[in-house]
Write a protein that holds these residues in place. Structure first.
Motif, PDB file in Angstrom:
ATOM      1  N   ALA A 199       0.849  -1.211   0.000  1.00  0.00           N
ATOM      2  CA  ALA A 199       0.000   0.000   0.000  1.00  0.00           C
ATOM      3  C   ALA A 199       0.868   1.237   0.000  1.00  0.00           C
ATOM      4  N   GLN A 200       1.853   1.130   0.845  1.00  0.00           N
ATOM      5  CA  GLN A 200       2.738   2.280   0.920  1.00  0.00           C
ATOM      6  C   GLN A 200       3.419   2.543  -0.423  1.00  0.00           C
ATOM      7  N   ARG A 201       3.886   1.455  -0.988  1.00  0.00           N
ATOM      8  CA  ARG A 201       4.589   1.583  -2.261  1.00  0.00           C
ATOM      9  C   ARG A 201       3.701   2.253  -3.295  1.00  0.00           C
ATOM     10  N   GLU A 202       2.472   1.795  -3.269  1.00  0.00           N
ATOM     11  CA  GLU A 202       1.539   2.347  -4.240  1.00  0.00           C
ATOM     12  C   GLU A 202       1.362   3.834  -4.038  1.00  0.00           C
ATOM     13  N   LEU A 203       1.210   4.195  -2.810  1.00  0.00           N
ATOM     14  CA  LEU A 203       1.032   5.615  -2.514  1.00  0.00           C
ATOM     15  C   LEU A 203       2.270   6.396  -2.904  1.00  0.00           C
ATOM     16  N   ASN A 204       3.344   5.790  -2.534  1.00  0.00           N
ATOM     17  CA  ASN A 204       4.588   6.493  -2.856  1.00  0.00           C
ATOM     18  C   ASN A 204       4.737   6.685  -4.352  1.00  0.00           C
ATOM     19  N   VAL A 205       4.403   5.624  -5.054  1.00  0.00           N
ATOM     20  CA  VAL A 205       4.549   5.717  -6.514  1.00  0.00           C
ATOM     21  C   VAL A 205       3.679   6.831  -7.068  1.00  0.00           C
ATOM     22  N   ARG A 206       2.474   6.864  -6.564  1.00  0.00           N
ATOM     23  CA  ARG A 206       1.548   7.898  -7.059  1.00  0.00           C
ATOM     24  C   ARG A 206       2.077   9.279  -6.751  1.00  0.00           C
ATOM     25  N   PHE A 207       2.568   9.385  -5.568  1.00  0.00           N
ATOM     26  CA  PHE A 207       3.093  10.671  -5.151  1.00  0.00           C
ATOM     27  C   PHE A 207       4.256  11.088  -6.044  1.00  0.00           C
ATOM     28  N   ALA A 208       5.089  10.096  -6.278  1.00  0.00           N
ATOM     29  CA  ALA A 208       6.258  10.374  -7.112  1.00  0.00           C
ATOM     30  C   ALA A 208       5.831  10.818  -8.505  1.00  0.00           C
ATOM     31  N   ALA A 209       4.861  10.087  -9.001  1.00  0.00           N
ATOM     32  CA  ALA A 209       4.408  10.422 -10.355  1.00  0.00           C
ATOM     33  C   ALA A 209       3.840  11.828 -10.407  1.00  0.00           C
ATOM     34  N   ALA A 210       3.117  12.137  -9.364  1.00  0.00           N
ATOM     35  CA  ALA A 210       2.453  13.444  -9.372  1.00  0.00           C
ATOM     36  C   ALA A 210       3.457  14.582  -9.324  1.00  0.00           C
ATOM     37  N   SER A 211       4.477  14.366  -8.547  1.00  0.00           N
ATOM     38  CA  SER A 211       5.385  15.496  -8.382  1.00  0.00           C
ATOM     39  C   SER A 211       6.635  15.417  -9.251  1.00  0.00           C
ATOM     40  N   SER A 212       6.763  14.358  -9.991  1.00  0.00           N
ATOM     41  CA  SER A 212       7.943  14.127 -10.844  1.00  0.00           C
ATOM     42  C   SER A 212       9.228  14.485 -10.122  1.00  0.00           C
ATOM     43  N   GLN A 213       9.292  13.892  -8.952  1.00  0.00           N
ATOM     44  CA  GLN A 213      10.482  14.106  -8.140  1.00  0.00           C
ATOM     45  C   GLN A 213      11.324  12.828  -8.220  1.00  0.00           C
ATOM     46  N   PRO A 214      12.514  12.886  -7.689  1.00  0.00           N
ATOM     47  CA  PRO A 214      13.293  11.620  -7.630  1.00  0.00           C
ATOM     48  C   PRO A 214      12.527  10.564  -6.837  1.00  0.00           C
ATOM     49  N   VAL A 215      12.857   9.317  -7.081  1.00  0.00           N
ATOM     50  CA  VAL A 215      12.092   8.201  -6.519  1.00  0.00           C
ATOM     51  C   VAL A 215      12.101   8.209  -5.005  1.00  0.00           C
ATOM     52  N   GLU A 216      13.146   8.787  -4.474  1.00  0.00           N
ATOM     53  CA  GLU A 216      13.173   8.811  -3.005  1.00  0.00           C
ATOM     54  C   GLU A 216      11.998   9.614  -2.489  1.00  0.00           C
ATOM     55  N   THR A 217      11.241   8.980  -1.716  1.00  0.00           N
ATOM     56  CA  THR A 217      10.024   9.646  -1.265  1.00  0.00           C
ATOM     57  C   THR A 217       9.991   9.827   0.231  1.00  0.00           C
ATOM     58  N   ILE A 218       9.177  10.722   0.577  1.00  0.00           N
ATOM     59  CA  ILE A 218       8.893  10.905   2.002  1.00  0.00           C
ATOM     60  C   ILE A 218       7.486  10.383   2.214  1.00  0.00           C
ATOM     61  N   SER A 219       7.390   9.455   3.103  1.00  0.00           N
ATOM     62  CA  SER A 219       6.040   8.925   3.303  1.00  0.00           C
ATOM     63  C   SER A 219       5.217   9.925   4.093  1.00  0.00           C
ATOM     64  N   VAL A 220       4.219  10.415   3.403  1.00  0.00           N
ATOM     65  CA  VAL A 220       3.346  11.398   4.048  1.00  0.00           C
ATOM     66  C   VAL A 220       2.239  10.701   4.812  1.00  0.00           C
ATOM     67  N   PHE A 221       1.776   9.692   4.145  1.00  0.00           N
ATOM     68  CA  PHE A 221       0.626   9.009   4.753  1.00  0.00           C
ATOM     69  C   PHE A 221       0.958   7.538   4.903  1.00  0.00           C
ATOM     70  N   THR A 222       1.126   7.140   6.113  1.00  0.00           N
ATOM     71  CA  THR A 222       1.420   5.724   6.329  1.00  0.00           C
ATOM     72  C   THR A 222       0.307   5.077   7.109  1.00  0.00           C
ATOM     73  N   LEU A 223       0.153   3.842   6.834  1.00  0.00           N
ATOM     74  CA  LEU A 223      -0.899   3.131   7.539  1.00  0.00           C
ATOM     75  C   LEU A 223      -0.237   1.977   8.268  1.00  0.00           C
ATOM     76  N   ASP A 224      -0.011   2.215   9.528  1.00  0.00           N
ATOM     77  CA  ASP A 224       0.625   1.158  10.306  1.00  0.00           C
ATOM     78  C   ASP A 224      -0.451   0.459  11.124  1.00  0.00           C
ATOM     79  N   TYR A 225      -1.104  -0.493  10.496  1.00  0.00           N
ATOM     80  CA  TYR A 225      -2.268  -1.086  11.149  1.00  0.00           C
ATOM     81  C   TYR A 225      -1.898  -1.859  12.392  1.00  0.00           C
ATOM     82  N   ASP A 226      -0.792  -2.544  12.341  1.00  0.00           N
ATOM     83  CA  ASP A 226      -0.411  -3.366  13.489  1.00  0.00           C
ATOM     84  C   ASP A 226      -0.306  -2.537  14.754  1.00  0.00           C
ATOM     85  N   TYR A 227       0.089  -1.287  14.555  1.00  0.00           N
ATOM     86  CA  TYR A 227       0.299  -0.440  15.718  1.00  0.00           C
ATOM     87  C   TYR A 227      -1.005  -0.174  16.459  1.00  0.00           C
ATOM     88  N   VAL A 228      -2.033   0.083  15.673  1.00  0.00           N
ATOM     89  CA  VAL A 228      -3.294   0.475  16.311  1.00  0.00           C
ATOM     90  C   VAL A 228      -4.282  -0.666  16.405  1.00  0.00           C
TER      91      VAL A 228
END
Lengths: 723, 196
Positions: free
Chosen positions: A38-67
């Motif tokens: 899921a994260q990868r997917e989000l990251n990919v989308r984000f990357a595509a949108a901003s046409s930035q280098p692949v290194e991404t900053i995860s803005v929205f993470t879903l850590d289900y195990d935690y909660v």
């Protein structure tokens, strides 16, 4: 709640439920597709949108195990609360089935969802959590709301029945099952005697509280109620206690604490705090119970079952058989000793109310697998028994009780009979109150003495809070005083319009419908007889109707009293006051010392309070007693005055109102000067006044303003002479 | 138990009371304690005020009338024999006792007739032996909530008297009263089990 129009399981709550489930499902969906993807997917989308280098900053993470754990627990609680609310909103449902049914269903539903998403249920329930967090609130609440007097009066029967019955059941079931296990055809040879016995003990623990709510509809008699209730209370303890002595001890301690603390708590805190405490306790225990049931439902749907037809069927059969044996045998014996034996009908009801509940399940679930290699079998068997008893017996016990009851009261009563029956009920209740409550146990008397002498002084504070009835009383007195000022004469009331003229007797032909409607009106509107045992409904607190009724009665009495005062009658029972002057004047109903009086008043009011044991209606302070006295006293003085020919009542009325006006600073001056009838008693009254904390009792108002009345021509030589 | 018998000696005329009311020694003792507890100022008798201190009676719709029934003939003092006499009306009826009873002796105070008589006097305030329509109406008023209108109450009172009245005098005599209640289990309704 009953007055509302029928609210079916309202559409909005269904929607909310479904929505919640959707969210639940959705979150599980997310979980299934692992976080990384899921994260990868989000990251990919984000990357595509901003046409930035692949290194991404995860803005929205879903850590289900935690909660996960808190999230799911919250979800369960939310679901259960919604279900409960919906259940109680529905008008007829609570009478049809015990609430446990609903909770199990909800639990099963949640379990199904979780199972359906292949999700492993988190190990929320373990031994320590159960014993430390889930069980204590339930026990505390049971102890707190237990009606103590009937419980202790019937203690012998209850211990005999619940204690011995539970043991009998446990051993009976255990032994029978062991015998079954011996039969090689069933493949149960590896279950030894000890395991069987332990299983027997936990399966015999009934949870009749679930059934009590259904009993409410049928108005079971007090004795029966207490037996089942006591059984419920003790059963938890016994089945828990068979596991370990320590748990039994702690269980006893909690119960004892709850029972004893209730009395002192309720007398020390204000009405609102009292209500808060009650609601809080109910809430806690409700939450615990709900969690247990839900967990039970969740466990139902899962892979940890072992099905063995023989074991399970025989368990069910033996449970019923042994319960029947224990009920009929034990009651047969104890009926010899009881003054009012239990009928066969009662015994059938007790037998049928043997509904197992969450307690058994928890114990089964918490069996150590090391000692019980076939634990799953036991759990399954327990679940089957619980489901069977809760659903089938729980739903049919209501109709059964009603059927048994209906056969008795099938005949239609005439209006006469209804009226006279109710009158006799009131009469009986009243005379019972005069008799007070007798205990057959010297121990109880001794405890009461000890209680009065020492405990109350320590544990109950001096300025006691007021109950709402007391405040009502004071308000009425104040209102009356003000009314008198404004009108100048005592005003008449709506109630007691004395029917002077006798209407001519015309025998009207009344149609049957008229008679029916009359009977209806009567049945619906007649005052309820005071219940000696507060009906214990686990899911509701006591309804407020009895308090409303009490207020009405008080107001009416006061008004009729006022009426009689107005007409110048002496008290309805009065004889000419004559020689009783002295008694009235000297105010003999209390000890001479004001300080002493307070304590004494408080003492005997408390004494009555503990006698009458009606929490909402007990008079916590002494002022109502005092104001009744003063009112009577003032009324008694009036006839004196009229008898001595000093004036007619209306004139008297003017006098009093005048003095009142003076006090309240209004300009109106009556023709007559204030005749300070009470002057002679001022001094005495004054001394009484010092000790008094609550000022606005009727009589004291009267005296306090008369004091400044300087020019006192004493019109009553008898009064003077008395002085 | 030893201490109990010594207390019993304190009750004045205990034997005659026992004969008259049929209470057991233990019950009499308990009643005596209750009497003393109600008599807060130790006067040796009870006044209406003492009985009014019982809060449960204050919220009983018939509270005043019940208290009045303890003071027959308008007296103002209630001594212990009088107290016990009234309460003995509520003793549970013992069937055996009934069977062995000597028919020449007066009826025990807790017989069905006497219980009914006791209830009857709650209605019949003027003691004329009849419940007039007015008296019935008064009782109804006491027992019914405020939502019922005066007209409804009057018609109910009318109907009640009409149902029971057989000789058409517009009032319910004692015999008519008993007749209207012949199906009811008075012995159970008007018995308090602790008074055995």
């Amino acid at each position: 709640m009953g007055d509302r129009a029928l609210v079916p399981f309202s559409p909005w709550s269904w929607c909310l439920l479904l929505a919640t489930l959707q969210c639940c499902g959705a979150s599980f969906e997310l979980n299934r597709s692992t976080d990384s993807s899921a994260q990868r997917e989000l990251n990919v989308r984000f990357a595509a949108a901003s046409s930035q280098p692949v290194e991404t900053i995860s803005v929205f993470t879903l850590d289900y195990d935690y909660v996960q754990i808190p999230y799911e627990v919250t979800l369960w609680i939310l679901l259960a609360s919604l279900a409960k609310i919906g259940f109680h909103l529905h008008r007829r449902l609570p009478g049809l089935m015990p609430e446990s049914c609903l909770l199990i269903l909800v639990g099963a539903l949640v379990g199904a969802v979780i199972f359906g998403t292949d999700h492993k249920s988190p190990p929320v329930m373990d031994s320590s959590i159960y014993f430390l967090y889930l069980l204590p609130p339930i026990v505390l609440e049971s102890g707190y709301f237990m009606p103590t007097r009937p419980f202790f009066e019937n203690l012998g029967s209850i211990l005999w029945w619940a204690g011995l019955g539970a043991l009998l059941n446990a051993f009976g079931i255990g032994l029978s099952l062991y015998l079954i296990c011996q039969v090689p055809a069933f493949g149960l040879g590896d279950i030894n005697l000890l395991q069987n016995l332990l299983f027997g003990s936990l399966i015999s623990a009934v949870d009749p509280v679930a059934v009590l709510a259904v009993f409410e509809e049928a108005r079971v008699n007090e004795q029966l109620y207490m037996m089942i209730f006591g059984e419920a209370l003790l059963n938890d303890g016994i089945s828990v206690g068979t596991r370990s002595w320590a748990s039994l001890c702690s269980f006893c301690r909690i119960t004892a604490c709850a029972v004893t603390m209730k009395k002192y708590v309720e007398e020390n805190v204000s009405q609102t705090s009292c209500t808060t405490i009650k609601y809080f306790m109910k809430m806690l225990s409700s939450v615990s119970e709900t969690l247990i049931f839900i967990f039970m439902g969740v466990s139902t749907i899962g892979k940890n079952h072992e099905w063995n037809w023989a074991f399970i069927c025989f368990t069910l059969v033996f449970c019923q058989i042994w319960r029947a044996i224990s009920v009929f045998a034990l009651f047969y014996v104890s009926n010899r000793f009881r003054t009012f034996p239990f009928s066969v009908k009662d015994q059938c009801v007790i037998f049928y109310s043997g509904v197992r509940g969450a307690g058994s399940f928890s114990l089964a679930f918490l069996l150590p697998p090391s000692l019980f290699p076939r634990k799953k079998l036991f759990v399954t068997a327990t679940l089957v028994v619980i489901y069977f008893t809760v659903f089938i017996q729980g739903i049919t016990v209501g109709p059964l009780v009603r059927y048994l009851d209906v056969r008795k009261t099938n005949k239609k009563e005439s209006i006469n009979e209804e009226l006279h029956t109710r009158l006799m009920d009131h009469l009986k209740a009243g005379v019972e109150d005069v008799c007070g409550q007798w205990s057959h146990y010297q121990v109880r008397d001794k405890f009461k003495k000890f209680d009065h002498k020492y405990l109350r002084k320590i544990l109950i504070r001096k300025n006691l809070p007021k109950s709402s009835l007391v405040s009502l009383y004071k308000k009425l007195e104040m209102k009356q005083a003000i009314e008198m000022v404004e009108s100048g004469v005592l005003s008449s009331t709506a109630f007691s319009i004395p029917h002077q003229a006798q209407k001519t007797q015309e025998t009207k032909r009344l149609s049957p419908e008229d008679v029916e409607s009359m009977r209806d009106i009567l049945t619906r509107n007649m005052y309820q007889v005071r219940q000696r045992t507060l009906s214990y409904n686990k899911y509701n607190l006591q309804p407020q109707t009895s308090e409303k009724q009490a207020k009405e009665i008080l107001i009416r009495r006061r008004n009729t009293f006022r009426e009689s005062m107005k007409k110048g009658h002496s008290l309805p029972w009065g004889k000419p006051a004559g020689t009783k002057n002295i008694r009235y004047l000297s105010f003999p109903y209390s000890s001479p010392l004001p300080a002493g009086r307070d304590v004494k008043m408080a003492e005997f009011t408390d004494h009555d309070g503990s006698d009458s044991e009606l929490p909402p209606i007990t008079f916590h302070t002494h002022s109502p007693a005092k104001s009744i006295q003063e009112r009577r006293w003032t009324a008694e003085v009036i006839p004196m005055k009229s008898l001595h020919g000093a004036g007619t009542p209306p004139r008297f009325g003017y006098q009093r109102s005048t003095s009142r006006e003076e006090r309240l600073g209004r300009g109106r001056r009556a023709i007559l000067r204030p005749k300070p009838l009470f002057h002679a008693v001022d001094e005495e009254f004054e001394s009484e006044e010092e000790g008094e904390e609550e000022a606005p009792a009727f009589g004291s108002l009267l005296s306090s303003e008369l004091r400044p009345g300087g020019d006192c021509n004493l019109s009553h030589s008898p009064l003077l002479q008395r002085k | 138990m030893g201490s109990r018998s010594s207390h019993a000696a304190r009750i004045p005329d205990v034997d005659s009371i026992r004969r008259e009311t049929g209470f057991s020694q233990a019950s009499l003792l308990r009643l005596y304690h209750r009497f003393r507890a109600l008599d807060r100022t130790g006067k040796g008798y009870l006044s209406r005020m003492d009985l009014q201190q019982i809060e449960a009676l204050a919220v009983n719709p018939l509270g005043d009338r019940i208290i009045d029934s303890f003071f027959p003939d308008g007296s103002l003092r209630l001594d212990f024999p009088g107290f016990v006499r009234v309460l003995s009306h509520f003793r549970p009826v013992d069937e055996e006792e009934d069977g062995n009873r000597d028919p020449k002796e007066p009826e025990p105070l807790n017989s069905r007739m006497n219980k009914l008589r006791f209830a009857f006097q709650l209605y019949d305030l003027d003691r004329d032996g009849k419940i007039s329509r007015h008296e019935m109406l008064q009782v109804l008023r006491l027992m019914v909530g405020v939502q019922v209108t005066e007209e409804q109450l009057e018609s109910i009172a009318d109907r009640t008297v009409q149902e029971a009245d057989e000789d058409g005098d517009g009032a319910v005599s004692f015999l008519e009263f008993t007749k209207s209640l012949e199906k009811m289990n008075i012995e159970q309704k008007m018995s308090i089990r602790i008074l055995k």
